[in-house]
Write a protein that holds these residues in place. Structure first.
Motif, short mmCIF file in Angstrom:
data_model
loop_
_atom_site.label_atom_id
_atom_site.label_comp_id
_atom_site.label_asym_id
_atom_site.label_seq_id
_atom_site.Cartn_x
_atom_site.Cartn_y
_atom_site.Cartn_z
N THR A 75 0.83 -1.20 0.00
CA THR A 75 0.00 0.00 0.00
C THR A 75 0.87 1.25 0.00
O THR A 75 2.01 1.22 0.47
CB THR A 75 -0.90 0.04 1.24
N LYS A 87 -4.76 -7.64 4.85
CA LYS A 87 -3.98 -6.40 5.00
C LYS A 87 -4.45 -5.35 4.01
O LYS A 87 -4.66 -4.18 4.36
CB LYS A 87 -2.50 -6.69 4.77
N THR A 140 -7.36 -5.23 2.32
CA THR A 140 -8.75 -4.85 2.59
C THR A 140 -8.86 -3.87 3.75
O THR A 140 -9.58 -2.88 3.68
CB THR A 140 -9.61 -6.10 2.86
N ASN A 141 -8.12 -4.15 4.82
CA ASN A 141 -8.15 -3.25 5.99
C ASN A 141 -7.62 -1.87 5.64
O ASN A 141 -8.15 -0.85 6.11
CB ASN A 141 -7.35 -3.85 7.14
N PHE A 142 -6.58 -1.83 4.83
CA PHE A 142 -6.02 -0.54 4.40
C PHE A 142 -7.04 0.25 3.59
O PHE A 142 -7.23 1.46 3.81
CB PHE A 142 -4.76 -0.78 3.57
N LYS A 196 -10.32 -0.05 3.60
CA LYS A 196 -11.44 0.36 4.46
C LYS A 196 -11.08 1.57 5.30
O LYS A 196 -11.93 2.42 5.59
CB LYS A 196 -11.84 -0.80 5.38
N ALA A 197 -9.81 1.65 5.70
CA ALA A 197 -9.37 2.76 6.55
C ALA A 197 -9.14 4.04 5.75
O ALA A 197 -8.99 5.12 6.33
CB ALA A 197 -8.08 2.37 7.27
N ASN A 198 -9.11 3.91 4.42
CA ASN A 198 -8.84 5.07 3.56
C ASN A 198 -9.92 5.13 2.47
O ASN A 198 -9.79 4.51 1.42
CB ASN A 198 -7.46 4.94 2.93
N SER A 226 -9.73 5.69 -2.31
CA SER A 226 -8.76 4.65 -2.60
C SER A 226 -8.94 4.03 -3.98
O SER A 226 -10.02 4.07 -4.57
CB SER A 226 -8.83 3.55 -1.53
N SER A 267 -14.59 -3.25 0.37
CA SER A 267 -13.86 -2.24 1.14
C SER A 267 -14.23 -0.82 0.71
O SER A 267 -13.57 0.14 1.09
CB SER A 267 -12.35 -2.44 1.01
N THR A 326 -13.89 0.65 -2.06
CA THR A 326 -12.88 1.28 -2.90
C THR A 326 -13.55 1.97 -4.09
O THR A 326 -14.47 1.42 -4.70
CB THR A 326 -11.89 0.20 -3.40
#
Length: 239
Positions: free
Chosen positions: A112, A143, A145-147, A149-151, A154, A170, A172
């Motif tokens: 990422t 990893k 997917t979590n990134f 979702k947090a941003n 994207s 996620s 995106t």
């Protein structure tokens, strides 16, 4: 590799922060021993005459051992702001030598990063190809997917259209892929549709815009029918 005229596609995205972002999308170059330096130079000239914010290269760059096409790959390094991920052919012929050769590109397999666009941080992530498990490479799906979702602003790159589910799950805003060659030779389009959710072009699922690139090169037979290759500038429009 017969190079097409570059075209522009307008994609609607659910993020105002991505409005007017221009991505030059390349895929499936399948560079092999028959690919001439002249063809690579022509590709570079086409790209350098296009105003883009970055290049997304969605796998299958090579179709032979890297040592057999070192000059061609060294030429590619003159392109700037390139993010790329692996395809199944890259894994088969050697992803590590390819990474070493493309030292001016940003490799995004299971990785990422962020890039700045109009003073905003845009998240971008990549997944290694689905064939990774056969080469003892773990796909870090959680990893990535979590990134994402947090941003919420994207973009996700992957080689195969099948991976679109990670993008929509996620939230995106843009998912870019290749792999299908648009079927390459009709009527193989119908076979591709049996194993992939999308053949080529633009699709919308929930909050995600999906673009499947038909690629530049060919596989197996150096021929296309009803599946023209492409160099595509994607212009994102908020809507």
């Amino acid at each position: 590799m017969k190079l097409p005229i570059a075209t522009t596609k307008i994609l609607e995205v659910k993020s105002e922060a991505l409005h007017n972002l221009q991505i030059l999308h390349l895929s499936d170059l399948h560079i092999n021993k028959k690919t001439t330096l002249c063809e690579i130079k022509q590709l570079i000239n086409i790209c350098k005459n296009i105003a883009y914010d970055f290049i997304a290269l969605t796998g299958d760059i090579i179709d032979c051992k890297v040592k057999e096409i070192k000059p061609q790959l060294e030429l590619l390094n003159s392109l700037e702001k390139v993010y790329y991920i692996s395809g199944n052919h890259d894994l088969f012929y050697g992803i590590e030598p390819l990474k070493q050769s493309l030292n001016n590109f940003t490799f995004l397999d299971n990785t990422t990063t962020f890039f700045t666009y109009k003073n905003r941080q845009i998240a971008i992530a990549g997944l290694s190809d689905r064939f990774s498990k056969f080469f003892k490479i773990k796909r870090e799906e959680k990893k990535i997917t979590n990134f994402l979702k947090a941003n919420p602003i994207s973009i996700l790159l992957a080689h195969q259209p099948k991976d679109y589910t990670f993008a929509i799950n996620s939230n995106t805003k843009l998912f870019l892929c290749g792999h299908t060659h648009g079927g390459q030779i009709f009527p193989f389009h119908y076979f591709v549709k049996l194993v992939q959710p999308f053949l080529a072009g633009t699709f919308y699922k929930q909050q995600t815009c999906i673009y499947v690139n038909r690629g530049l090169g060919t596989w197996g037979i150096d021929f296309r029918y009803k599946a023209n290759n492409e160099i595509t500038l994607l212009k994102l429009v908020y809507k």
